[in-house]
Design a protein around this motif. Structure first.
Motif, mmCIF file in Angstrom:
data_model
loop_
_atom_site.group_PDB
_atom_site.id
_atom_site.type_symbol
_atom_site.label_atom_id
_atom_site.label_comp_id
_atom_site.label_asym_id
_atom_site.label_seq_id
_atom_site.Cartn_x
_atom_site.Cartn_y
_atom_site.Cartn_z
ATOM 1 N N GLU A 166 5.128 10.629 3.152
ATOM 2 C CA GLU A 166 4.803 9.534 2.256
ATOM 3 C C GLU A 166 5.560 8.261 2.650
ATOM 4 O O GLU A 166 6.698 8.323 3.104
ATOM 5 N N LYS A 189 -2.252 -1.174 -3.519
ATOM 6 C CA LYS A 189 -3.237 -0.113 -3.272
ATOM 7 C C LYS A 189 -2.522 1.222 -3.156
ATOM 8 O O LYS A 189 -1.343 1.271 -2.807
ATOM 9 N N ARG A 190 -3.264 2.288 -3.383
ATOM 10 C CA ARG A 190 -2.754 3.640 -3.118
ATOM 11 C C ARG A 190 -3.816 4.360 -2.296
ATOM 12 O O ARG A 190 -4.998 4.324 -2.612
ATOM 13 N N ARG A 191 -3.359 5.008 -1.242
ATOM 14 C CA ARG A 191 -4.245 5.783 -0.378
ATOM 15 C C ARG A 191 -3.600 7.133 -0.117
ATOM 16 O O ARG A 191 -2.396 7.208 0.101
ATOM 17 N N LYS A 192 -4.410 8.175 -0.093
ATOM 18 C CA LYS A 192 -3.880 9.503 0.216
ATOM 19 C C LYS A 192 -3.817 9.684 1.720
ATOM 20 O O LYS A 192 -4.726 9.290 2.448
ATOM 21 N N THR A 208 0.856 -1.180 0.000
ATOM 22 C CA THR A 208 0.000 0.000 0.000
ATOM 23 C C THR A 208 0.892 1.228 0.000
ATOM 24 O O THR A 208 1.759 1.373 0.863
ATOM 25 N N HIS A 209 0.681 2.077 -0.971
ATOM 26 C CA HIS A 209 1.429 3.334 -1.081
ATOM 27 C C HIS A 209 0.572 4.423 -0.451
ATOM 28 O O HIS A 209 -0.513 4.720 -0.934
ATOM 29 N N TYR A 210 1.041 4.995 0.630
ATOM 30 C CA TYR A 210 0.368 6.109 1.287
ATOM 31 C C TYR A 210 1.046 7.377 0.789
ATOM 32 O O TYR A 210 2.211 7.624 1.090
ATOM 33 N N CYS A 211 0.323 8.155 -0.015
ATOM 34 C CA CYS A 211 0.940 9.276 -0.722
ATOM 35 C C CYS A 211 0.288 10.613 -0.374
ATOM 36 O O CYS A 211 -0.810 10.670 0.167
ATOM 37 N N GLU A 247 -6.721 11.108 3.826
ATOM 38 C CA GLU A 247 -7.968 10.342 3.958
ATOM 39 C C GLU A 247 -8.144 9.737 5.345
ATOM 40 O O GLU A 247 -9.201 9.231 5.670
ATOM 41 N N PHE A 248 -7.104 9.772 6.170
ATOM 42 C CA PHE A 248 -7.145 9.089 7.456
ATOM 43 C C PHE A 248 -7.217 10.082 8.597
ATOM 44 O O PHE A 248 -6.310 10.877 8.801
ATOM 45 N N GLN A 306 -0.747 11.869 -6.098
ATOM 46 C CA GLN A 306 -0.544 10.741 -7.002
ATOM 47 C C GLN A 306 0.311 11.218 -8.169
ATOM 48 O O GLN A 306 -0.119 12.035 -8.965
#
Length: 135
Positions: A118, A92-95, A54-57, A98-99, A60
């Motif tokens: 990141e 997966k990619r998540r910004k 999972t890429h937390y970015c 968002e958390f 994008q």
């Protein structure tokens, strides 16, 4: 020894980059992080594995498919003998923004999210059971 997970801080480098030195630095960073995260006594398995990335970015910027191979290749001879053993791969990619409720997620991920920087989260697990797909 499996499952286990680890975090690599920083922005992943795309396989398609023209900066080969930067790509090699990224792969070395992933490899070093993997070596530190390996459970004590674990050696490269010869069995099939599942890899979840999972890429937390922040933004994008690169194609998700182009960041996979450098990460998976970096685990050769540490996690598995060869990346051909990866039978299940989830990406997966998540910004980061968002958390908001960090209590509801894994402490490893929550700690990294709290930095605001990141990162990628990688989990190595046993593969899922084979199943027939409905046609």
């Amino acid at each position: 020894m499996i499952p286990f997970a680890f975090i690599v801080t920083g922005k992943p480098v795309s396989l398609q980059t023209n900066n080969r030195a930067k790509l090699q630095e990224w792969k070395a960073k992933v490899r070093e992080t993997v070596a530190e995260a390996l459970p004590i006594g674990m050696t490269a398995t010869q069995e099939p594995v599942q890899v979840i990335i999972t890429h937390y970015c922040i933004t994008q910027t690169s194609d998700l498919d182009n960041i996979i191979k450098p990460i998976v290749d970096s685990m050769n001879s540490l996690v598995y003998v060869d990346d051909r053993q990866v039978t299940d791969l989830t990406v997966k990619r998540r910004k980061l923004k968002e958390f908001s409720d960090l209590a509801a997620i894994s402490p490893l991920i929550a700690e990294s999210l709290a930095t605001g920087k990141e990162f990628i989260y990688v989990k190595i697990d046993l593969p899922t059971e084979p199943m027939e797909l409905n046609q």
